[in-house]
Write a protein that holds these residues in place. Structure first.
Motif, mmCIF file in Angstrom:
data_model
loop_
_atom_site.group_PDB
_atom_site.id
_atom_site.type_symbol
_atom_site.label_atom_id
_atom_site.label_comp_id
_atom_site.label_asym_id
_atom_site.label_seq_id
_atom_site.Cartn_x
_atom_site.Cartn_y
_atom_site.Cartn_z
ATOM 1 N N UNK A 106 0.857 -1.179 0.000
ATOM 2 C CA UNK A 106 0.000 0.000 0.000
ATOM 3 C C UNK A 106 0.898 1.235 0.000
ATOM 4 N N UNK A 107 0.643 2.165 -0.920
ATOM 5 C CA UNK A 107 1.397 3.417 -0.958
ATOM 6 C C UNK A 107 1.310 4.119 0.390
ATOM 7 N N UNK A 108 0.108 4.193 0.948
ATOM 8 C CA UNK A 108 -0.089 4.888 2.224
ATOM 9 C C UNK A 108 0.729 4.251 3.341
ATOM 10 N N UNK A 109 0.793 2.920 3.381
ATOM 11 C CA UNK A 109 1.568 2.227 4.417
ATOM 12 C C UNK A 109 3.055 2.543 4.296
ATOM 13 N N UNK A 110 3.565 2.504 3.067
ATOM 14 C CA UNK A 110 4.992 2.786 2.856
ATOM 15 C C UNK A 110 5.296 4.246 3.170
ATOM 16 N N UNK A 111 4.429 5.155 2.764
ATOM 17 C CA UNK A 111 4.624 6.579 3.040
ATOM 18 C C UNK A 111 4.638 6.839 4.539
ATOM 19 N N UNK A 112 3.690 6.268 5.258
ATOM 20 C CA UNK A 112 3.638 6.434 6.707
ATOM 21 C C UNK A 112 4.894 5.876 7.363
ATOM 22 N N UNK A 113 5.308 4.676 6.960
ATOM 23 C CA UNK A 113 6.525 4.064 7.501
ATOM 24 C C UNK A 113 7.726 4.976 7.264
ATOM 25 N N UNK A 114 7.861 5.487 6.028
ATOM 26 C CA UNK A 114 9.008 6.341 5.685
ATOM 27 C C UNK A 114 9.004 7.614 6.526
ATOM 28 N N UNK A 115 7.862 8.261 6.632
ATOM 29 C CA UNK A 115 7.777 9.497 7.414
ATOM 30 C C UNK A 115 8.071 9.237 8.889
ATOM 31 N N UNK A 116 7.548 8.143 9.427
ATOM 32 C CA UNK A 116 7.804 7.806 10.826
ATOM 33 C C UNK A 116 9.253 7.414 11.076
#
Length: 68
Positions: free
Chosen positions: A47-57
């Motif tokens: 999921x794009x959203x999951x990867x984006x959240x992981x990267x930002x965190x």
């Protein structure tokens, strides 16, 4: 701002994080990386959203994926 796809594979994660494919392979196999939502013949997808959240965190900069 360009709308991002709902799913990403290794190539898109390379672009998102601005790292090599080898580095993405290490990251995606790490214990804290989100689980793929599916494994296809072509490989794993996330999921794009999951990867984006992981990267930002994780304190990483998320680059936009160029439109295709």
């Amino acid at each position: 701002m360009t709308e991002q796809p709902p799913v990403v594979a290794m190539a898109e994660i390379v672009e998102m994080l601005g790292v090599t494919r080898k580095r993405v392979s290490v990251l995606t196999n790490g214990p804290d990386f989100p689980a793929p939502i599916a494994t296809l013949t072509a490989g794993r997808i996330w999921s794009y959203a999951d990867v984006k959240t992981w990267a930002e965190n994780s304190g990483r900069t998320v680059l936009p994926i160029p439109a295709r």
